[in-house]
Write a protein that holds these residues in place. Sequence first.
Motif, mmCIF file in Angstrom:
data_model
loop_
_atom_site.group_PDB
_atom_site.id
_atom_site.type_symbol
_atom_site.label_atom_id
_atom_site.label_comp_id
_atom_site.label_asym_id
_atom_site.label_seq_id
_atom_site.Cartn_x
_atom_site.Cartn_y
_atom_site.Cartn_z
ATOM 1 N N VAL A 126 91.983 122.207 30.024
ATOM 2 C CA VAL A 126 92.742 122.374 31.258
ATOM 3 C C VAL A 126 91.798 122.966 32.294
ATOM 4 C CG1 VAL A 126 94.776 123.377 32.332
ATOM 5 C CG2 VAL A 126 94.778 122.883 29.878
ATOM 6 N N LYS A 127 91.595 122.253 33.380
ATOM 7 C CA LYS A 127 90.637 122.662 34.409
ATOM 8 C C LYS A 127 91.348 123.284 35.604
ATOM 9 C CE LYS A 127 87.731 120.340 37.818
ATOM 10 N NZ LYS A 127 87.219 119.009 38.196
ATOM 11 N N ARG A 128 90.815 124.392 36.092
ATOM 12 C CA ARG A 128 91.346 125.064 37.278
ATOM 13 C C ARG A 128 90.202 125.484 38.200
ATOM 14 N NH1 ARG A 128 95.224 122.943 35.839
ATOM 15 N NH2 ARG A 128 97.254 123.798 35.240
ATOM 16 N N ASP A 129 90.338 125.163 39.478
ATOM 17 C CA ASP A 129 89.398 125.596 40.511
ATOM 18 C C ASP A 129 89.947 126.879 41.134
ATOM 19 O OD1 ASP A 129 87.766 125.999 42.695
ATOM 20 O OD2 ASP A 129 88.379 124.174 43.761
ATOM 21 N N TYR A 130 89.296 127.993 40.869
ATOM 22 C CA TYR A 130 89.799 129.269 41.377
ATOM 23 C C TYR A 130 89.102 129.708 42.664
ATOM 24 C CZ TYR A 130 85.749 131.975 39.703
ATOM 25 O OH TYR A 130 84.474 132.495 39.520
ATOM 26 N N ALA A 131 88.204 128.854 43.188
ATOM 27 C CA ALA A 131 87.552 129.062 44.480
ATOM 28 C C ALA A 131 86.864 130.423 44.592
ATOM 29 C CB ALA A 131 88.545 128.871 45.622
ATOM 30 N N TYR A 132 86.382 130.926 43.455
ATOM 31 C CA TYR A 132 85.618 132.182 43.395
ATOM 32 C C TYR A 132 86.448 133.393 43.804
ATOM 33 C CZ TYR A 132 81.058 134.428 42.810
ATOM 34 O OH TYR A 132 79.996 135.184 42.356
ATOM 35 N N ASN A 133 87.743 133.321 43.544
ATOM 36 C CA ASN A 133 88.667 134.422 43.843
ATOM 37 C C ASN A 133 89.045 135.090 42.521
ATOM 38 O OD1 ASN A 133 90.946 136.012 44.282
ATOM 39 N ND2 ASN A 133 91.729 134.694 45.906
ATOM 40 N N PRO A 134 88.545 136.307 42.258
ATOM 41 C CA PRO A 134 88.809 136.950 40.962
ATOM 42 C C PRO A 134 90.287 137.099 40.632
ATOM 43 C CG PRO A 134 87.059 138.103 42.120
ATOM 44 C CD PRO A 134 87.636 137.108 43.089
ATOM 45 N N THR A 161 84.652 137.183 35.410
ATOM 46 C CA THR A 161 84.361 137.261 33.977
ATOM 47 C C THR A 161 84.297 138.708 33.510
ATOM 48 O OG1 THR A 161 83.104 135.201 34.193
ATOM 49 C CG2 THR A 161 82.830 136.423 32.162
ATOM 50 N N GLU A 162 83.685 139.570 34.315
ATOM 51 C CA GLU A 162 83.651 140.998 33.980
ATOM 52 C C GLU A 162 85.069 141.572 33.967
ATOM 53 O OE1 GLU A 162 79.220 142.206 35.768
ATOM 54 O OE2 GLU A 162 81.049 142.862 36.800
ATOM 55 N N LYS A 163 85.867 141.158 34.928
ATOM 56 C CA LYS A 163 87.231 141.668 35.039
ATOM 57 C C LYS A 163 88.085 141.272 33.840
ATOM 58 C CE LYS A 163 90.884 142.029 38.545
ATOM 59 N NZ LYS A 163 91.272 141.639 39.944
ATOM 60 N N LEU A 164 87.827 140.108 33.290
ATOM 61 C CA LEU A 164 88.633 139.590 32.178
ATOM 62 C C LEU A 164 88.080 139.958 30.801
ATOM 63 C CD1 LEU A 164 89.335 136.006 33.565
ATOM 64 C CD2 LEU A 164 91.081 137.734 33.047
ATOM 65 N N VAL A 173 90.065 135.569 22.635
ATOM 66 C CA VAL A 173 89.751 134.267 23.216
ATOM 67 C C VAL A 173 88.242 134.205 23.456
ATOM 68 C CG1 VAL A 173 90.048 132.761 25.229
ATOM 69 C CG2 VAL A 173 92.009 134.027 24.317
ATOM 70 N N LEU A 174 87.573 133.238 22.881
ATOM 71 C CA LEU A 174 86.137 133.088 23.101
ATOM 72 C C LEU A 174 85.887 132.709 24.557
ATOM 73 C CD1 LEU A 174 83.424 132.984 21.369
ATOM 74 C CD2 LEU A 174 83.618 130.507 21.672
ATOM 75 N N TYR A 175 84.921 133.369 25.204
ATOM 76 C CA TYR A 175 84.677 133.146 26.633
ATOM 77 C C TYR A 175 83.191 132.878 26.852
ATOM 78 C CZ TYR A 175 86.224 133.543 31.510
ATOM 79 O OH TYR A 175 86.572 133.277 32.807
ATOM 80 N N ILE A 176 82.857 131.637 27.207
ATOM 81 C CA ILE A 176 81.471 131.241 27.480
ATOM 82 C C ILE A 176 81.351 131.019 28.980
ATOM 83 C CG2 ILE A 176 79.669 129.556 27.011
ATOM 84 C CD1 ILE A 176 81.068 128.956 24.349
ATOM 85 N N SER A 177 80.601 131.873 29.654
ATOM 86 C CA SER A 177 80.603 131.862 31.123
ATOM 87 C C SER A 177 79.305 131.348 31.722
ATOM 88 C CB SER A 177 80.873 133.277 31.653
ATOM 89 O OG SER A 177 79.768 134.125 31.379
ATOM 90 N N SER A 181 75.805 138.049 33.486
ATOM 91 C CA SER A 181 75.783 139.478 33.802
ATOM 92 C C SER A 181 75.419 140.312 32.579
ATOM 93 C CB SER A 181 77.156 139.907 34.329
ATOM 94 O OG SER A 181 77.259 141.315 34.352
ATOM 95 N N ALA A 182 74.551 141.284 32.790
ATOM 96 C CA ALA A 182 74.170 142.189 31.689
ATOM 97 C C ALA A 182 75.364 142.985 31.185
ATOM 98 C CB ALA A 182 73.068 143.126 32.162
ATOM 99 N N LYS A 183 76.364 143.182 32.031
ATOM 100 C CA LYS A 183 77.544 143.941 31.615
ATOM 101 C C LYS A 183 78.379 143.186 30.582
ATOM 102 C CE LYS A 183 77.923 146.555 35.941
ATOM 103 N NZ LYS A 183 78.761 146.860 37.127
ATOM 104 N N LEU A 184 78.104 141.905 30.395
ATOM 105 C CA LEU A 184 78.832 141.098 29.420
ATOM 106 C C LEU A 184 78.141 141.063 28.061
ATOM 107 C CD1 LEU A 184 79.609 138.060 31.753
ATOM 108 C CD2 LEU A 184 81.202 139.890 31.115
ATOM 109 N N VAL A 185 76.893 141.508 28.018
ATOM 110 C CA VAL A 185 76.104 141.404 26.788
ATOM 111 C C VAL A 185 76.750 142.152 25.626
ATOM 112 C CG1 VAL A 185 73.896 142.078 25.733
ATOM 113 C CG2 VAL A 185 73.922 140.915 27.946
#
Length: 458
Positions: A126-134, A161-164, A173-177, A181-185
């Motif tokens: 399922v594809k969604r365009d979020y227009a870079y709005n967190p 991605t950091e927020k979620l 839920v596996l999240y491949i972004s 960001s180093a904060k996701l490591v």
Amino acid sequence: MVRVCSGGGISMASRAALIAGVIVVIALVAAAALVMGGEKTKPAETPPGTTSPAPSTPATPAETATETGAAGRREIVLKVGLLVDESGPTSDVGRDYARGAEAAFKYFNEKGVYTKDGVRVRFEYVKRDYAYNPSKAVEFYREFRDRYGVVAIVGWGTADTEKLADQVAKDKVLYISASYSAKLVGKPFNFFPAPDYSTQACAAVKWMAEKKQDARLALLYDHKVAYSKSPIPAIKAYAPEAGVEIVADVDLPLKATGADAERAIQQAMGSKPDFLWCGNTIHSCSLAAKALVKYGLEAVQVSNVWGFDERFPQMAGSGVEGKVAGVSPWIWPEYAKDKPGYKEVYEAAKMMGISEDKVNLRFMQGFMNVWLLVKAIERTTSTELMEKKGEALKEALESSCQGDPIQLGDITPPMRFCPGKHLPFTSVYIVVYGEDGKFHFEGPVSPEGFDCVAATQG
């Protein structure tokens, strides 16, 4: 259940009535089965904005994984969310990334993906365009989770991605972004097939130090955007270690105009830098390079991975030869067409009707993220996938820490994702646009002996 017995003194009339009743029940059961079968095979209505690689089986809010298949063959249907920016401020690189991800879903569905016990897995995304709005990303994440029951998401930006990250860990839920960001490591369910932004930037600083002793560096990036700011603490911490002096820290909007870029370059010129770091996407970084040439600044601009690709010279204009470079953890597709991994990228593009000249770094990045998901599936069993879902995929990727490493053909070096530190490798290339008007890949370069992730996380 009605049972018909013989004997016992039942009259002929009673027997006839019982037989008639049985016939009626059988007829009703057969009719019900026919109706239910029709409802089961009827395609569900696809919601607006939903995309599925198999039009006859659109993503629906059914079970996350089911066992189906022709002639009784076992098949698992895996629901995946695809979160992209095709209309927002990073769409200059986001559109091709989205195309690459969609091409990968189609390619792997047709080629066949199998668990390690031989059960085929088919993607419905399922594809969604979020227009870079967190905030919009959070809304779409809830839709992915609650309406579609996805077990994995192929995502995009840093702020969202950091927020979620903590929520996807809670939901398993596996999240491949596309955010590195180093904060996701250190986040347990977040993965990407690249070094983090900070490690990449530190490698660029090391390259600068090797090019010029006591180099002077000016930073250009959007001071308000999480992605642009992400590696800055690491750059500032590592630069003195490498013998590089930070001489300016200039705000360059992510959606810069030509005038914005010219103001930023003029501001940086006062500090007489030898190098510029551009931490935005290719739109504003190319404008900065154009301004650098216009004002005759004798410096080399090095852009981050999303700020530099095959289109850069055309976007920046004449005069940038020998004055611009960019970071890339991988060799670009055009320069390795016949190598394992790259061949698959081009095959996927062909399936989508995309010509070879449209296959670029961004397309490959989208393809790679889906491919990493495929690698996870191949390392788990059907039982684990059905029962543990996203957690099974996480554990499968982390099995590379002590077991066999993961490699996407020749695109990546061997990658190891360890629990608590999803940093698969640390080297990058510095792609220099030379005075000869050609791209040159220097490296790989790695900031050995310095933890750029820790410097970012504080």
